[in-house]
Design a protein around this motif. Sequence first.
Motif, PDB file in Angstrom:
ATOM      1  N   SER A  57      62.431 -18.264  19.707  1.00 55.19           N
ATOM      2  CA  SER A  57      63.306 -18.220  18.345  1.00 55.19           C
ATOM      3  C   SER A  57      63.916 -19.407  18.228  1.00 55.19           C
ATOM      4  O   SER A  57      63.993 -20.060  17.080  1.00 55.19           O
ATOM      5  CB  SER A  57      64.429 -17.213  18.766  1.00 55.19           C
ATOM      6  N   ARG A  60      61.860 -22.107  16.493  1.00 59.99           N
ATOM      7  CA  ARG A  60      61.738 -21.950  14.957  1.00 59.99           C
ATOM      8  C   ARG A  60      62.447 -23.260  14.320  1.00 59.99           C
ATOM      9  O   ARG A  60      62.191 -23.477  13.197  1.00 59.99           O
ATOM     10  CB  ARG A  60      62.234 -20.830  14.647  1.00 59.99           C
ATOM     11  N   ASP A  61      63.485 -23.615  14.763  1.00 62.20           N
ATOM     12  CA  ASP A  61      64.431 -24.643  14.341  1.00 62.20           C
ATOM     13  C   ASP A  61      63.923 -26.125  14.606  1.00 62.20           C
ATOM     14  O   ASP A  61      64.639 -27.118  14.481  1.00 62.20           O
ATOM     15  CB  ASP A  61      65.716 -24.566  14.639  1.00 62.20           C
ATOM     16  N   SER A  74      57.600 -15.353  15.217  1.00 65.57           N
ATOM     17  CA  SER A  74      57.588 -14.874  14.027  1.00 65.57           C
ATOM     18  C   SER A  74      58.871 -14.265  13.334  1.00 65.57           C
ATOM     19  O   SER A  74      59.493 -13.859  14.043  1.00 65.57           O
ATOM     20  CB  SER A  74      56.387 -13.941  13.980  1.00 65.57           C
ATOM     21  N   ASP A  75      58.942 -14.081  11.948  1.00 63.94           N
ATOM     22  CA  ASP A  75      60.084 -13.706  11.400  1.00 63.94           C
ATOM     23  C   ASP A  75      60.141 -12.386  11.554  1.00 63.94           C
ATOM     24  O   ASP A  75      61.234 -11.628  11.854  1.00 63.94           O
ATOM     25  CB  ASP A  75      60.064 -13.475   9.851  1.00 63.94           C
ATOM     26  N   ASP A  76      58.852 -11.445  11.668  1.00 60.13           N
ATOM     27  CA  ASP A  76      58.733 -10.139  11.941  1.00 60.13           C
ATOM     28  C   ASP A  76      59.314  -9.676  13.369  1.00 60.13           C
ATOM     29  O   ASP A  76      60.060  -8.896  13.721  1.00 60.13           O
ATOM     30  CB  ASP A  76      57.379  -9.388  12.014  1.00 60.13           C
ATOM     31  N   ALA A  78      61.316 -11.790  15.464  1.00 56.46           N
ATOM     32  CA  ALA A  78      62.783 -11.954  15.178  1.00 56.46           C
ATOM     33  C   ALA A  78      63.617 -10.831  14.724  1.00 56.46           C
ATOM     34  O   ALA A  78      64.675 -10.386  15.332  1.00 56.46           O
ATOM     35  CB  ALA A  78      63.009 -13.387  14.407  1.00 56.46           C
ATOM     36  N   ARG A  79      63.174 -10.396  13.577  1.00 53.95           N
ATOM     37  CA  ARG A  79      63.942  -9.126  12.608  1.00 53.95           C
ATOM     38  C   ARG A  79      63.832  -7.940  13.916  1.00 53.95           C
ATOM     39  O   ARG A  79      64.850  -7.421  14.130  1.00 53.95           O
ATOM     40  CB  ARG A  79      63.182  -8.775  11.601  1.00 53.95           C
ATOM     41  N   ARG A  80      62.739  -7.764  14.436  1.00 55.97           N
ATOM     42  CA  ARG A  80      62.764  -6.651  15.315  1.00 55.97           C
ATOM     43  C   ARG A  80      63.634  -6.810  16.451  1.00 55.97           C
ATOM     44  O   ARG A  80      64.301  -5.775  16.996  1.00 55.97           O
ATOM     45  CB  ARG A  80      61.391  -6.327  15.747  1.00 55.97           C
ATOM     46  N   GLU A  82      66.272  -8.322  16.654  1.00 53.03           N
ATOM     47  CA  GLU A  82      67.715  -8.329  16.044  1.00 53.03           C
ATOM     48  C   GLU A  82      68.048  -6.818  15.887  1.00 53.03           C
ATOM     49  O   GLU A  82      69.178  -6.371  16.289  1.00 53.03           O
ATOM     50  CB  GLU A  82      68.150  -9.176  14.877  1.00 53.03           C
ATOM     51  N   CYS A  88      69.256 -13.667  18.812  1.00 51.25           N
ATOM     52  CA  CYS A  88      68.230 -14.906  19.198  1.00 51.25           C
ATOM     53  C   CYS A  88      69.135 -16.417  18.787  1.00 51.25           C
ATOM     54  O   CYS A  88      68.374 -17.228  18.980  1.00 51.25           O
ATOM     55  CB  CYS A  88      67.116 -14.629  18.746  1.00 51.25           C
TER      56      CYS A  88
END
Length: 113
Positions: A57, A60-61, A74-76, A78-80, A82, A88
Amino acid sequence: GGAASSRRYLSSGAGQERMLELLRAFVAREGHAAMPRNHVEDGEKLGTWLHAQRARSAARDMAASERRGRAPLSDDVARRLEEVGVNCVVDDARWERMYELLGAFVAREGHAD
């Protein structure tokens, strides 16, 4: 076999699903997602996996040259994470406070071990 194939499994769809399932069970049972890196859940190194997801995570930055081989999360995923209750995002103020405490410890004890 070995650690490399294990890492590939845990970053694959089936492996991610298994670890997310174990993480959900841990959070349901414990009420939080804070676990030591060496935590094992149902034979899986869940703490190691979760630590790796947090590192991914953070990647990503980062610029590609700063990632040291870490693939960004992945965004997916990371969302899951959260959704399960995993934060994260690095809290800069908390990090600074912990860094100050570490500095005070080193000044007092002469080491950071």
